[in-house]
Design a protein around this motif. Sequence first.
Motif, short mmCIF file in Angstrom:
data_model
loop_
_atom_site.label_atom_id
_atom_site.label_comp_id
_atom_site.label_asym_id
_atom_site.label_seq_id
_atom_site.Cartn_x
_atom_site.Cartn_y
_atom_site.Cartn_z
N GLU A 44 69.08 34.14 63.36
CA GLU A 44 69.20 35.47 63.96
C GLU A 44 69.21 35.44 65.48
OE1 GLU A 44 70.12 37.88 62.16
OE2 GLU A 44 69.70 36.94 60.23
N THR A 45 68.52 34.50 66.09
CA THR A 45 68.45 34.44 67.55
C THR A 45 69.53 33.55 68.16
OG1 THR A 45 66.82 32.65 67.50
CG2 THR A 45 65.98 34.91 67.62
N GLY A 46 70.33 32.93 67.34
CA GLY A 46 71.39 32.05 67.82
C GLY A 46 72.73 32.74 68.02
N ARG A 47 72.80 34.02 67.68
CA ARG A 47 74.06 34.76 67.83
C ARG A 47 74.16 35.35 69.23
NH1 ARG A 47 73.67 39.17 65.00
NH2 ARG A 47 71.51 38.90 64.42
N PRO A 48 75.28 35.17 69.92
CA PRO A 48 75.42 35.77 71.25
C PRO A 48 75.28 37.28 71.20
CG PRO A 48 77.16 34.17 70.84
CD PRO A 48 76.43 34.36 69.54
N GLY A 49 74.49 37.83 72.12
CA GLY A 49 74.31 39.27 72.22
C GLY A 49 73.52 39.91 71.10
N ALA A 50 72.80 39.11 70.31
CA ALA A 50 72.02 39.66 69.19
C ALA A 50 70.94 40.60 69.70
CB ALA A 50 71.39 38.53 68.39
N ARG A 51 70.62 41.58 68.89
CA ARG A 51 69.53 42.53 69.18
C ARG A 51 68.49 42.36 68.08
NH1 ARG A 51 72.88 47.95 70.13
NH2 ARG A 51 70.84 48.76 69.59
N VAL A 52 67.35 41.76 68.44
CA VAL A 52 66.35 41.35 67.46
C VAL A 52 64.99 41.96 67.79
CG1 VAL A 52 65.12 39.34 66.52
CG2 VAL A 52 67.56 39.17 67.01
N VAL A 53 64.29 42.35 66.73
CA VAL A 53 62.91 42.81 66.85
C VAL A 53 62.06 41.91 65.96
CG1 VAL A 53 61.28 44.69 66.44
CG2 VAL A 53 63.62 45.21 67.18
N ILE A 54 60.98 41.38 66.53
CA ILE A 54 59.99 40.67 65.72
C ILE A 54 58.84 41.63 65.51
CG2 ILE A 54 58.37 38.74 65.61
CD1 ILE A 54 60.38 37.10 67.22
N ASP A 55 58.57 41.93 64.25
CA ASP A 55 57.56 42.92 63.88
C ASP A 55 56.35 42.20 63.29
OD1 ASP A 55 56.04 44.99 62.86
OD2 ASP A 55 57.72 45.99 61.87
N LEU A 56 55.22 42.27 64.00
CA LEU A 56 53.99 41.61 63.55
C LEU A 56 53.02 42.59 62.90
CD1 LEU A 56 53.27 39.33 66.66
CD2 LEU A 56 54.62 38.81 64.62
N SER A 57 53.45 43.80 62.57
CA SER A 57 52.53 44.81 62.07
C SER A 57 51.93 44.46 60.71
CB SER A 57 53.21 46.18 62.01
OG SER A 57 54.34 46.15 61.16
N ARG A 58 52.53 43.56 59.96
CA ARG A 58 51.99 43.17 58.64
C ARG A 58 51.35 41.78 58.67
NH1 ARG A 58 54.19 46.50 54.26
NH2 ARG A 58 55.54 48.03 55.25
N VAL A 59 51.02 41.30 59.86
CA VAL A 59 50.40 39.99 60.01
C VAL A 59 48.88 40.12 59.93
CG1 VAL A 59 50.00 38.11 61.65
CG2 VAL A 59 52.31 39.01 61.33
N GLU A 60 48.27 39.25 59.12
CA GLU A 60 46.81 39.24 58.96
C GLU A 60 46.14 38.16 59.80
OE1 GLU A 60 46.60 38.60 54.79
OE2 GLU A 60 47.60 40.49 54.34
N PHE A 61 46.88 37.08 60.08
CA PHE A 61 46.36 35.95 60.85
C PHE A 61 47.51 35.38 61.66
CE2 PHE A 61 45.82 31.34 61.22
CZ PHE A 61 44.60 31.27 61.85
#
Length: 126
Positions: A44-61
Amino acid sequence: MRQRSAPFTRHLRVHRDRGHTVLEFRGEIDIAAEAEIAPHLDRETGRPGARVVIDLSRVEFFDCSGLRLLFRARSRMLAHDGELHLVCAHALTLRMLRITGLAPLLPPRPTLDAVLGRPGAASGPL
């Protein structure tokens, strides 16, 4: 409009939301989770001009393996002229982001809607 673009895995759900690819990390983000998440993150981060969100809201650790994933994503997005946003409201994870110096480089927002909802609500591209 939300569209699912990848199946659920134990530690990751990938979906599209309002023109962005959302990588929703889940559960315990440790070295085992890093190995599972990294190939999806790289795609997902290797595409030119990509728009990415990393969502940590469901992370416990979240340990240094999770930090490595965030630094990796940021570096790859910078190299490909993309936008990267972070969703995080967990106090301990926010503290870790501040201590390591990642918070100013990738400012966390409390919810996905804070990033994607209203015009001007996002922190902007990297």
